[in-house]
Design a protein around this motif. Structure first.
Motif, PDB file in Angstrom:
ATOM      1  N   ILE A 130     -12.033  -4.637  10.273  1.00 38.30           N
ATOM      2  CA  ILE A 130     -12.939  -4.217   9.207  1.00 38.30           C
ATOM      3  C   ILE A 130     -12.358  -4.633   7.863  1.00 38.30           C
ATOM      4  N   SER A 131     -13.200  -5.196   6.992  1.00 35.77           N
ATOM      5  CA  SER A 131     -12.836  -5.602   5.636  1.00 35.77           C
ATOM      6  C   SER A 131     -11.709  -6.639   5.684  1.00 35.77           C
ATOM      7  N   MET A 132     -10.541  -6.359   5.102  1.00 37.29           N
ATOM      8  CA  MET A 132      -9.456  -7.332   5.196  1.00 37.29           C
ATOM      9  C   MET A 132      -9.039  -7.532   6.645  1.00 37.29           C
ATOM     10  N   GLY A 133      -9.192  -6.488   7.456  1.00 36.92           N
ATOM     11  CA  GLY A 133      -8.939  -6.642   8.883  1.00 36.92           C
ATOM     12  C   GLY A 133      -9.912  -7.607   9.532  1.00 36.92           C
ATOM     13  N   ALA A 134     -11.145  -7.650   9.015  1.00 34.33           N
ATOM     14  CA  ALA A 134     -12.133  -8.614   9.510  1.00 34.33           C
ATOM     15  C   ALA A 134     -11.774 -10.025   9.069  1.00 34.33           C
ATOM     16  N   ALA A 135     -11.279 -10.159   7.833  1.00 31.57           N
ATOM     17  CA  ALA A 135     -10.813 -11.469   7.371  1.00 31.57           C
ATOM     18  C   ALA A 135      -9.640 -11.937   8.228  1.00 31.57           C
ATOM     19  N   THR A 136      -8.739 -11.016   8.554  1.00 34.74           N
ATOM     20  CA  THR A 136      -7.626 -11.329   9.453  1.00 34.74           C
ATOM     21  C   THR A 136      -8.158 -11.820  10.798  1.00 34.74           C
ATOM     22  N   HIS A 162       1.737  -2.301   4.752  1.00 33.87           N
ATOM     23  CA  HIS A 162       0.829  -1.164   4.928  1.00 33.87           C
ATOM     24  C   HIS A 162       1.470  -0.163   5.885  1.00 33.87           C
ATOM     25  N   GLY A 163       1.220   1.131   5.631  1.00 32.47           N
ATOM     26  CA  GLY A 163       1.679   2.165   6.539  1.00 32.47           C
ATOM     27  C   GLY A 163       3.166   2.075   6.814  1.00 32.47           C
ATOM     28  N   GLY A 164       3.513   2.054   8.093  1.00 29.07           N
ATOM     29  CA  GLY A 164       4.918   1.985   8.485  1.00 29.07           C
ATOM     30  C   GLY A 164       5.448   0.588   8.664  1.00 29.07           C
ATOM     31  N   SER A 165       4.695  -0.427   8.269  1.00 28.75           N
ATOM     32  CA  SER A 165       5.131  -1.820   8.422  1.00 28.75           C
ATOM     33  C   SER A 165       5.821  -2.322   7.157  1.00 28.75           C
ATOM     34  N   LYS A 219      -5.152  -2.009   1.900  1.00 27.75           N
ATOM     35  CA  LYS A 219      -4.510  -0.774   1.442  1.00 27.75           C
ATOM     36  C   LYS A 219      -4.953   0.455   2.240  1.00 27.75           C
ATOM     37  N   ASN A 220      -5.303   0.215   3.497  1.00 28.51           N
ATOM     38  CA  ASN A 220      -5.605   1.292   4.425  1.00 28.51           C
ATOM     39  C   ASN A 220      -4.432   1.403   5.402  1.00 28.51           C
ATOM     40  N   CYS A 221      -4.630   2.038   6.517  1.00 32.35           N
ATOM     41  CA  CYS A 221      -3.586   2.155   7.538  1.00 32.35           C
ATOM     42  C   CYS A 221      -4.261   2.354   8.882  1.00 32.35           C
ATOM     43  N   ALA A 222      -3.469   2.399   9.940  1.00 35.05           N
ATOM     44  CA  ALA A 222      -4.025   2.509  11.288  1.00 35.05           C
ATOM     45  C   ALA A 222      -4.884   3.753  11.455  1.00 35.05           C
ATOM     46  N   VAL A 223      -4.467   4.869  10.857  1.00 37.34           N
ATOM     47  CA  VAL A 223      -5.224   6.118  10.970  1.00 37.34           C
ATOM     48  C   VAL A 223      -6.647   5.949  10.423  1.00 37.34           C
ATOM     49  N   SER A 229       0.824  -1.200   0.000  1.00 37.75           N
ATOM     50  CA  SER A 229       0.000   0.000   0.000  1.00 37.75           C
ATOM     51  C   SER A 229       0.862   1.256   0.000  1.00 37.75           C
ATOM     52  N   ASP A 230       0.415   2.255  -0.767  1.00 41.69           N
ATOM     53  CA  ASP A 230       1.106   3.548  -0.740  1.00 41.69           C
ATOM     54  C   ASP A 230       0.205   4.629  -0.125  1.00 41.69           C
ATOM     55  N   ARG A 231      -0.715   4.199   0.723  1.00 37.44           N
ATOM     56  CA  ARG A 231      -1.651   5.117   1.368  1.00 37.44           C
ATOM     57  C   ARG A 231      -0.901   6.177   2.163  1.00 37.44           C
ATOM     58  N   ASP A 232      -1.179   7.449   1.912  1.00 34.07           N
ATOM     59  CA  ASP A 232      -0.518   8.547   2.586  1.00 34.07           C
ATOM     60  C   ASP A 232      -1.231   8.840   3.911  1.00 34.07           C
ATOM     61  N   GLU A 233      -0.455   8.874   4.995  1.00 32.23           N
ATOM     62  CA  GLU A 233      -1.053   9.051   6.319  1.00 32.23           C
ATOM     63  C   GLU A 233      -1.710  10.420   6.455  1.00 32.23           C
ATOM     64  N   LYS A 234      -1.072  11.478   5.933  1.00 32.04           N
ATOM     65  CA  LYS A 234      -1.656  12.819   6.042  1.00 32.04           C
ATOM     66  C   LYS A 234      -2.982  12.897   5.293  1.00 32.04           C
ATOM     67  N   GLU A 235      -3.039  12.283   4.114  1.00 30.74           N
ATOM     68  CA  GLU A 235      -4.285  12.270   3.353  1.00 30.74           C
ATOM     69  C   GLU A 235      -5.355  11.469   4.094  1.00 30.74           C
ATOM     70  N   THR A 236      -4.935  10.400   4.755  1.00 23.62           N
ATOM     71  CA  THR A 236      -5.895   9.585   5.517  1.00 23.62           C
ATOM     72  C   THR A 236      -6.450  10.365   6.694  1.00 23.62           C
TER      73      THR A 236
END
Length: 310
Positions: A166-172, A125-128, A96-100, A30-37
């Motif tokens: 939630i979503s893939m997090g729910a699958a996890t 994802h994110g900083g991982s 392709k989300n992040c903790a924020v 994921s290239d999700r930007d934290e500031k944009e999130t």
């Protein structure tokens, strides 16, 4: 003859290209930007801005890192409760989300339920770290590591943990629930999770890209195994949920056309016992809390309290 041969080669190249793109879309980091999130979350949930500002001023929104079993450095945030408590929520973001992007659920657990909250960022994802997304299957082992590290993070050896994804997090969450988890894990909440990575990718390929499952998904899975060692069939929440003994609350929006609403009934049916379901009327994918914050909070609170305070 030449035209026929050229046509066959072109068809094979196009098929390979589309299949490769499906893998790239689904599994590339994921290239999700934290500031944009942050900006998106504040626009959708305006109350979060003041809350996050208060957390930062009180040094309550903190960063932490752990190492995965395969030596990846994984990043996360944690929010200690205002008053000491054993009750702790591990809140897991989606594809392709992040903790924020899970701050709204963190707010619910922190402000409404007065829990500690841990917000891990899944591999790639994110900083991982990570060279590909694990679709919940590889991530379930990482969440086991976060569970093991949670007492250190919150400086408390008597935690009672709820895992909420939630979503893939729910699958996890569901894939984790099928494995043996420590006694400190009390129950699970899954919100709009998919039945398997194969089903999720096939649905997107069919509906978004108008590609039939055969041959595109079969070739995509071969590419995935060759490039990442990842088998989409293996990443099955529905097979894991058949082995899940601990209580689970299933949540799904009735107007979900990304992870289709029908999947929640297959998952709910597959879990043998200790199961509850709440369907959010007309809610789209991952929007059940957004559309029904009070009802969502009441459902989660009633569910977790019935097991935390047994």
């Amino acid at each position: 003859m030449f035209i026929l041969l050229f046509s066959v080669i072109l068809l094979l190249l196009v098929t390979f290209g589309i299949s490769y793109y499906i893998v790239h879309w689904g599994l590339s980091p994921s290239d999700r930007d934290e500031k944009e999130t942050y900006a998106y979350m504040y626009s959708e949930y305006p109350h979060l801005k003041q809350w996050v500002r208060r957390l930062n001023s009180n040094q309550q929104l903190l960063e932490t890192y752990i190492w995965s079993d395969d030596s990846l450095k994984l990043h996360g945030y944690f929010i200690p409760a205002d008053k000491p408590t054993n009750n702790t929520a591990i809140v897991i973001h989606g594809h392709k989300n992040c903790a924020v992007g899970m701050l709204h659920i963190a707010y619910m657990y922190s402000r409404n339920l007065h829990f500690n909250v841990l917000l891990p960022e899944l591999r790639a994802h994110g900083g991982s770290e990570g060279d590909h997304i694990g679709m919940g299957w590889e991530d379930r082992k990482d969440i086991q590591r976060w569970i093991a590290e949670a007492p250190r993070i919150f400086n408390n050896d008597s935690l009672k943990i709820v895992v909420h994804g939630i979503s893939m997090g729910a699958a996890t969450t569901m894939m984790l629930a099928g494995d043996k988890t420590p006694d400190c894990v009390i129950c699970f909440v899954e919100d709009c999770g998919f039945t398997s990575a194969w089903d999720a990718f096939s649905y997107v390929a069919n509906t978004r890209y108008h590609c039939p499952t055969f041959p595109f998904m079969h070739l995509a899975n071969r590419i995935s195994k060759w490039k990442y060692g990842f088998d989409m069939h293996e990443a099955s929440a529905i097979e894991q949920i058949k082995k899940a003994e601990k209580p689970m609350l299933f949540i799904h929006g009735q107007n979900d056309h990304y992870v289709p609403y029908e999947m929640v009934h297959k998952l709910y049916k597959a879990k043998p016992r200790n199961k509850f379901i709440w369907e959010a009327p007309n809610a789209r994918h991952a929007r059940s809390y957004h559309d029904y914050p009070r009802e969502y909070t009441e459902q989660v609170k009633a569910f977790v309290n019935s097991y935390l305070y047994k």
